[in-house]
Design a protein around this motif. Structure first.
Motif, mmCIF file in Angstrom:
data_model
loop_
_atom_site.group_PDB
_atom_site.id
_atom_site.type_symbol
_atom_site.label_atom_id
_atom_site.label_comp_id
_atom_site.label_asym_id
_atom_site.label_seq_id
_atom_site.Cartn_x
_atom_site.Cartn_y
_atom_site.Cartn_z
ATOM 1 N N LEU A 184 58.213 72.854 17.709
ATOM 2 C CA LEU A 184 59.048 71.879 18.266
ATOM 3 C C LEU A 184 60.135 71.401 17.250
ATOM 4 C CD1 LEU A 184 56.405 69.266 20.073
ATOM 5 C CD2 LEU A 184 57.362 71.474 20.865
ATOM 6 N N THR A 185 61.225 71.204 17.745
ATOM 7 C CA THR A 185 62.437 71.170 16.860
ATOM 8 C C THR A 185 63.436 70.519 17.413
ATOM 9 O OG1 THR A 185 63.732 72.181 15.194
ATOM 10 C CG2 THR A 185 63.449 73.209 17.274
ATOM 11 N N ALA A 229 59.298 63.889 24.152
ATOM 12 C CA ALA A 229 58.475 64.262 23.312
ATOM 13 C C ALA A 229 57.058 64.449 24.207
ATOM 14 C CB ALA A 229 58.347 63.168 22.244
ATOM 15 N N VAL A 250 55.587 70.789 14.325
ATOM 16 C CA VAL A 250 56.771 70.434 14.296
ATOM 17 C C VAL A 250 57.922 71.139 13.278
ATOM 18 C CG1 VAL A 250 56.405 68.252 15.506
ATOM 19 C CG2 VAL A 250 56.172 68.399 13.082
ATOM 20 N N LEU A 272 60.105 61.941 16.015
ATOM 21 C CA LEU A 272 58.867 62.551 15.496
ATOM 22 C C LEU A 272 57.627 61.367 15.337
ATOM 23 C CD1 LEU A 272 57.437 64.675 13.717
ATOM 24 C CD2 LEU A 272 58.308 63.252 11.550
ATOM 25 N N ILE A 332 56.269 62.253 19.117
ATOM 26 C CA ILE A 332 55.546 63.309 19.248
ATOM 27 C C ILE A 332 54.401 63.307 18.529
ATOM 28 C CG2 ILE A 332 55.605 65.835 18.386
ATOM 29 C CD1 ILE A 332 58.550 65.878 18.470
ATOM 30 N N ALA A 370 53.361 70.168 10.324
ATOM 31 C CA ALA A 370 54.683 70.096 10.123
ATOM 32 C C ALA A 370 55.011 71.244 8.889
ATOM 33 C CB ALA A 370 55.190 68.748 9.483
#
Length: 341
Positions: free
Chosen positions: A95-96, A131, A148, A163, A166, A179
């Protein structure tokens, strides 16, 4: 390569491996006793990329379980139906932020990155937020964790609000968040958001002691991947990664063995050079075994198998990496307990 500390205490000319190790005899056919050695829980690599090395690349390795940290969802579909070892858990797609890492990277298979637009409003609308939708998608395809990407060197990164959204969406579904942090301030962003694990020991920035203490208090895990920070060379990134992990471990942080397998030239199995660097980062033999056998993100190890490493057992920390790299995965019933080490 690092000079290893061989001053750890030994018992009966064997290194103290801690409570995870027991003496065992391996029986080759159930009737005739085989070689004597050490039994350990199944070994785990907590950072691999099967989209790069291939779905079956680790079938004959000593690994009992792996965590795949980034692949297209169709790869997950194929692997979920696959039986056998190693047991595999998945993150699904990275996820970006739009245009963020690893979008555009030559190694990144199509579909391995899921771009999530910035969060808007208070997140309490009638429809799922971007998200929530992204997390739900990974979960629906069988993801065990959410990954992420926070990489300032490779494009945009999530703002704190997105963030946070998410992480909240993942935790609501019982999924931990891992992460990738790369670039100044990215470790702090991940820790502020309550991320559960870092995919790499931070290597591009020196993490201060106060932030490390917060990560430890959070219960955060750091996946090592020390070797790929320098591929055996004493680069600034490699030195930072080892130093950050040393201080995190000394403060009580939980370290997980991981190699980023698929990133550069590495053995298809246990990487002894990664283990050497864990020792350089201050991990005792028992700590190395904990990092290498922790079943996270699950609570229990892979069933029906154990790790067997034949004698001679290591006498010093110098001996430990090669000995572990020579271990094999065997059915549980094939390793008869003899005594506790």
């Amino acid at each position: 390569m690092p000079q290893l500390d061989d001053s750890a205490p030994a018992t009966d000319d064997r290194l103290d491996l801690g409570p995870l190790a027991s003496r065992a005899r391996r029986s080759l056919n159930g009737d005739h006793p085989g070689v004597v050695g050490t039994r350990l829980p199944p070994l785990v690599d907590h950072h691999v990329h099967l989209m790069i090395i291939g779905a079956d690349a680790l079938v004959d390795s000593a690994l009992g379980a792996v965590l795949d940290l980034g692949a297209p969802l169709d790869v997950l579909t194929d692997l979920r139906s696959r039986e056998g070892l190693p047991r595999t858990d998945f993150a699904g797609a990275f996820l970006t932020a739009p245009g963020g890492y690893p979008v555009g990277r030559t190694w990144a298979a199509e579909g391995c990155a899921r771009e999530v637009p910035p969060a808007e409003g208070d997140g309490r609308g009638a429809l799922p937020s971007p998200a929530e939708a992204a997390v739900a998608e990974q979960h629906a395809f069988g993801a065990s964790v959410v990954k992420v990407a926070l990489n300032t060197a490779a494009g945009a990164v999530f703002d704190a609000t997105t963030l946070d959204a998410i992480v909240a969406a993942a935790h609501a579904r019982g999924l931990p968040v891992v992460a990738h942090v790369e670039g100044e301030g990215m470790a702090r962003l991940a820790i502020d958001a309550g991320v559960d694990a870092l995919a790499h020991a931070p290597f591009t920035e020196q993490v201060d002691d106060e932030l490390i203490a917060r990560a430890v208090a959070l219960g955060q895990r750091w996946i090592s991947t020390l070797f790929v920070a320098g591929y055996g060379e004493r680069t600034p990134d490699a030195a930072r990664a080892v130093d950050n992990l040393r201080r995190f471990h000394a403060a009580g942080g939980r370290v997980l063995y991981g190699t980023d397998l698929g990133n550069g030239d590495q053995p298809l199995g246990v990487n002894p050079r990664e283990l050497e660097l864990l020792v350089e980062a201050g991990l005792a033999a028992s700590d190395v075994l904990e990092a290498l056998t922790d079943p996270w993100p699950r609570e229990d190890p892979a069933e029906g198998v154990v790790t067997f490493a034949a004698d001679p057992a290591p006498e010093t920390l110098d001996d430990l990496p090669a000995w572990l790299a020579g271990a094999v995965l065997v059915p549980t019933e094939e390793a008869e307990d003899l005594e506790t080490l």
